[in-house]
Design a protein around this motif. Structure first.
Motif, PDB file in Angstrom:
ATOM      1  N   ALA A   1      -7.667 -10.501 -22.494  1.00  0.00           N
ATOM      2  CA  ALA A   1      -8.329  -9.900 -20.994  1.00  0.00           C
ATOM      3  C   ALA A   1      -9.680  -9.129 -20.942  1.00  0.00           C
ATOM      4  O   ALA A   1     -10.543  -9.359 -19.591  1.00  0.00           O
ATOM      5  CB  ALA A   1      -7.365  -8.414 -21.233  1.00  0.00           C
ATOM      6  N   GLY A   2     -10.254  -9.643 -22.479  1.00  0.00           N
ATOM      7  CA  GLY A   2     -11.584  -9.394 -22.846  1.00  0.00           C
ATOM      8  C   GLY A   2     -12.337 -10.426 -22.346  1.00  0.00           C
ATOM      9  O   GLY A   2     -13.649 -10.044 -22.426  1.00  0.00           O
ATOM     10  N   LEU A   3     -11.657 -11.444 -22.253  1.00  0.00           N
ATOM     11  CA  LEU A   3     -12.669 -12.503 -21.335  1.00  0.00           C
ATOM     12  C   LEU A   3     -12.142 -12.673 -19.886  1.00  0.00           C
ATOM     13  O   LEU A   3     -12.475 -13.924 -19.486  1.00  0.00           O
ATOM     14  CB  LEU A   3     -11.925 -14.012 -22.310  1.00  0.00           C
ATOM     15  N   GLY A   4     -11.864 -11.489 -18.936  1.00  0.00           N
ATOM     16  CA  GLY A   4     -11.265 -12.170 -18.455  1.00  0.00           C
ATOM     17  C   GLY A   4     -10.428 -13.107 -17.508  1.00  0.00           C
ATOM     18  O   GLY A   4     -10.506 -14.152 -16.206  1.00  0.00           O
ATOM     19  N   LEU A   5      -9.298 -13.469 -18.796  1.00  0.00           N
ATOM     20  CA  LEU A   5      -8.731 -14.707 -17.916  1.00  0.00           C
ATOM     21  C   LEU A   5      -7.009 -13.949 -18.058  1.00  0.00           C
ATOM     22  O   LEU A   5      -6.854 -12.571 -18.557  1.00  0.00           O
ATOM     23  CB  LEU A   5      -8.427 -14.846 -19.946  1.00  0.00           C
ATOM     24  N   PRO A   6      -6.090 -14.484 -17.052  1.00  0.00           N
ATOM     25  CA  PRO A   6      -5.166 -13.853 -16.706  1.00  0.00           C
ATOM     26  C   PRO A   6      -4.240 -13.790 -18.096  1.00  0.00           C
ATOM     27  O   PRO A   6      -2.684 -13.655 -17.702  1.00  0.00           O
ATOM     28  CB  PRO A   6      -4.187 -14.836 -15.465  1.00  0.00           C
ATOM     29  N   GLY A   7      -4.076 -14.634 -19.131  1.00  0.00           N
ATOM     30  CA  GLY A   7      -3.224 -15.090 -19.562  1.00  0.00           C
ATOM     31  C   GLY A   7      -3.735 -16.304 -20.768  1.00  0.00           C
ATOM     32  O   GLY A   7      -4.789 -16.920 -20.288  1.00  0.00           O
ATOM     33  N   LEU A   8      -3.006 -16.870 -22.000  1.00  0.00           N
ATOM     34  CA  LEU A   8      -3.476 -17.324 -22.624  1.00  0.00           C
ATOM     35  C   LEU A   8      -2.398 -18.910 -22.067  1.00  0.00           C
ATOM     36  O   LEU A   8      -1.273 -19.054 -21.756  1.00  0.00           O
ATOM     37  CB  LEU A   8      -2.823 -17.670 -23.929  1.00  0.00           C
ATOM     38  N   VAL A   9      -2.774 -20.188 -22.936  1.00  0.00           N
ATOM     39  CA  VAL A   9      -2.263 -21.860 -22.311  1.00  0.00           C
ATOM     40  C   VAL A   9      -1.799 -22.405 -23.590  1.00  0.00           C
ATOM     41  O   VAL A   9      -3.193 -23.060 -24.003  1.00  0.00           O
ATOM     42  CB  VAL A   9      -2.282 -22.312 -20.946  1.00  0.00           C
ATOM     43  N   ASP A  10      -1.020 -22.178 -24.320  1.00  0.00           N
ATOM     44  CA  ASP A  10      -0.767 -22.414 -25.732  1.00  0.00           C
ATOM     45  C   ASP A  10       0.017 -24.187 -25.504  1.00  0.00           C
ATOM     46  O   ASP A  10       1.200 -24.171 -25.530  1.00  0.00           O
ATOM     47  CB  ASP A  10       0.342 -21.224 -26.255  1.00  0.00           C
ATOM     48  N   VAL A  11      -0.781 -25.544 -25.743  1.00  0.00           N
ATOM     49  CA  VAL A  11      -0.233 -26.846 -25.524  1.00  0.00           C
ATOM     50  C   VAL A  11       0.460 -26.805 -26.591  1.00  0.00           C
ATOM     51  O   VAL A  11       0.962 -28.477 -26.589  1.00  0.00           O
ATOM     52  CB  VAL A  11      -1.556 -27.546 -25.413  1.00  0.00           C
ATOM     53  N   HIS A  12       0.575 -26.235 -28.243  1.00  0.00           N
ATOM     54  CA  HIS A  12       1.511 -26.585 -29.313  1.00  0.00           C
ATOM     55  C   HIS A  12       2.103 -25.391 -29.656  1.00  0.00           C
ATOM     56  O   HIS A  12       1.652 -24.755 -30.831  1.00  0.00           O
ATOM     57  CB  HIS A  12       0.100 -26.776 -30.247  1.00  0.00           C
ATOM     58  N   THR A  13       3.430 -25.571 -29.119  1.00  0.00           N
ATOM     59  CA  THR A  13       4.709 -24.362 -29.910  1.00  0.00           C
ATOM     60  C   THR A  13       5.868 -25.446 -30.148  1.00  0.00           C
ATOM     61  O   THR A  13       5.550 -26.058 -29.236  1.00  0.00           O
ATOM     62  CB  THR A  13       4.331 -23.202 -28.793  1.00  0.00           C
TER      63      THR A  13
ATOM     64  N   VAL B   1     -11.494 -23.175 -24.281  1.00  0.00           N
ATOM     65  CA  VAL B   1     -10.201 -23.543 -24.198  1.00  0.00           C
ATOM     66  C   VAL B   1      -8.868 -22.835 -24.604  1.00  0.00           C
ATOM     67  O   VAL B   1      -7.744 -23.138 -24.581  1.00  0.00           O
ATOM     68  CB  VAL B   1     -11.072 -23.340 -26.136  1.00  0.00           C
ATOM     69  N   CYS B   2      -8.973 -21.667 -24.057  1.00  0.00           N
ATOM     70  CA  CYS B   2      -7.971 -20.144 -24.287  1.00  0.00           C
ATOM     71  C   CYS B   2      -7.101 -20.779 -23.354  1.00  0.00           C
ATOM     72  O   CYS B   2      -5.991 -20.183 -23.412  1.00  0.00           O
ATOM     73  CB  CYS B   2      -8.456 -19.175 -24.999  1.00  0.00           C
ATOM     74  N   HIS B   3      -7.622 -20.832 -21.909  1.00  0.00           N
ATOM     75  CA  HIS B   3      -6.903 -21.560 -20.507  1.00  0.00           C
ATOM     76  C   HIS B   3      -7.168 -21.906 -19.795  1.00  0.00           C
ATOM     77  O   HIS B   3      -6.541 -23.058 -19.426  1.00  0.00           O
ATOM     78  CB  HIS B   3      -6.696 -19.823 -20.040  1.00  0.00           C
ATOM     79  N   ASP B   4      -8.602 -22.285 -19.607  1.00  0.00           N
ATOM     80  CA  ASP B   4      -9.015 -22.633 -17.874  1.00  0.00           C
ATOM     81  C   ASP B   4      -8.767 -24.736 -18.486  1.00  0.00           C
ATOM     82  O   ASP B   4      -8.154 -25.268 -17.171  1.00  0.00           O
ATOM     83  CB  ASP B   4     -10.431 -22.690 -17.597  1.00  0.00           C
ATOM     84  N   ASN B   5      -9.021 -25.383 -19.581  1.00  0.00           N
ATOM     85  CA  ASN B   5      -8.471 -27.133 -19.777  1.00  0.00           C
ATOM     86  C   ASN B   5      -7.310 -27.131 -19.717  1.00  0.00           C
ATOM     87  O   ASN B   5      -6.844 -27.740 -19.059  1.00  0.00           O
ATOM     88  CB  ASN B   5      -9.343 -26.847 -21.137  1.00  0.00           C
ATOM     89  N   ALA B   6      -6.703 -26.391 -20.388  1.00  0.00           N
ATOM     90  CA  ALA B   6      -5.334 -26.686 -20.087  1.00  0.00           C
ATOM     91  C   ALA B   6      -4.420 -26.447 -18.766  1.00  0.00           C
ATOM     92  O   ALA B   6      -3.532 -27.189 -18.174  1.00  0.00           O
ATOM     93  CB  ALA B   6      -4.438 -26.188 -21.398  1.00  0.00           C
ATOM     94  N   ALA B   7      -5.105 -25.296 -18.616  1.00  0.00           N
ATOM     95  CA  ALA B   7      -4.692 -24.675 -16.874  1.00  0.00           C
ATOM     96  C   ALA B   7      -4.778 -26.325 -15.714  1.00  0.00           C
ATOM     97  O   ALA B   7      -3.867 -26.374 -15.044  1.00  0.00           O
ATOM     98  CB  ALA B   7      -4.912 -23.957 -15.778  1.00  0.00           C
TER      99      ALA B   7
END
Length: 299
Positions: free
Chosen positions: A20-32, A288-294
């Motif tokens: 939220a501090g980065l202004g993101l809607p959440g995270l996208v995790d490609v390695h779970t 890294v935490c959202h936009d690239n994977a999104a």
């Protein structure tokens, strides 16, 4: 061992404050990792036994919980999309795992439909079938599978995936312990044949970080995931060379968040803090935490 191996009760709040501090809607995790429970428990037993593929490291599983609890926790963290990284270690196993993963994706809509492969005569057929069934990402594990990714048997599978533009998260670096076919050279041979293949190098290619950065700089479809990189745990035995940070910053549009959840010896939030303390900037972290994977997965 570091001090980050016990998740706190308030961790979900910490994770949500981070994005939220980065202004993101959440995270996208490609390695779970999600896989059949019997298989996952064998993986956990291997970690607990300090098997050779883990480098003999002490590796307590921080999120050793039932499947429903694990998916619920990722949602509490605000992970918008995640994967079911699963992998075979012998012939005939990949097709069965792909059947399980397709069912898991149907009942878990926030999981990107994941599939896997192994060098065997029918690999081209079942990879094509998985893509037709909606697989959005593949997992390849060169270390555990103990195979050469440039094996001729895999050529039809790489052809299908390159043509379809389906990304492949591939554990091909020699960490935490080397395998017969790990390292950049076999991957360089694969990419020479299939330059459009969307490989996502797991763990930033640990410990051959700079060699895999070379490949990412040479091939525009190569990406890297952050799994375990820069954490106190990984820095203790395979540190990232600080001289390479400018190169990682320059590739900021092709670096993706990965965690290895649930197979972590520290809290999930520690991976996020480890990335933040690199000091590469807010926009790099957002990407890294959202936009690239999104963008890659059309989320």
């Amino acid at each position: 061992m570091n001090d980050h191996h016990v998740p706190s009760d308030g961790e979900a709040g910490e994770v949500r404050r981070f994005w939220a501090g980065l202004g993101l809607p959440g995270l996208v995790d490609v390695h779970t990792h999600f896989m059949p429970e019997r298989v996952l428990r064998k993986v956990w037993e291997y970690f607990g036994a300090r098997g050779p593929l883990t480098g003999g490291l002490e590796w307590p599983i921080a999120y050793r919980r039932e499947e429903a609890e694990r998916t619920a926790l990722l949602r509490e963290f605000g992970v918008r999309a995640f994967t079911a990284m699963l992998y075979p270690h012998k012939p005939g196993m990949a097709r069965r795992l792909n059947g399980w993963a397709a069912d898991f994706a149907r009942r878990t809509p926030d999981c990107l439909h994941t599939a896997t492969l192994y060098p065997e005569p029918d690999v081209g057929t079942y990879v094509r079938e998985a893509v037709a069934a909606g697989a959005r990402v593949f997992k390849a594990h060169v270390q555990v599978g103990a195979y050469d990714p440039a094996d001729e048997l895999l050529r039809p599978a790489w052809d299908v995936l390159a043509e379809a533009g389906v990304p492949v998260v591939i554990h091909c670096g020699s960490g935490p312990a080397p395998g017969e076919h790990t390292g950049p050279e076999p991957i360089a041979r694969v990419l020479a044949r299939h330059p459009r293949l969307r490989l996502i190098v797991a763990h930033l290619g640990m410990p051959e970080y700079e060699e895999f950065l070379d490949l990412a700089e040479r091939y525009p479809q190569v990406r890297l995931d952050t799994t375990m990189a820069f954490t106190d745990f990984a820095e203790g035995f395979m540190p990232f060379p600080r001289r390479a940070l400018p190169r990682l910053a320059a590739l900021g549009d092709r670096v993706l968040l990965g965690s290895d959840f649930p197979n972590l010896p520290y809290p999930y939030v520690h991976q996020l803090h480890a990335l933040e303390r690199l000091g590469l900037g807010r926009e790099w972290l957002r990407a890294v935490c959202h936009d690239n994977a999104a963008g890659l997965f059309g989320l």
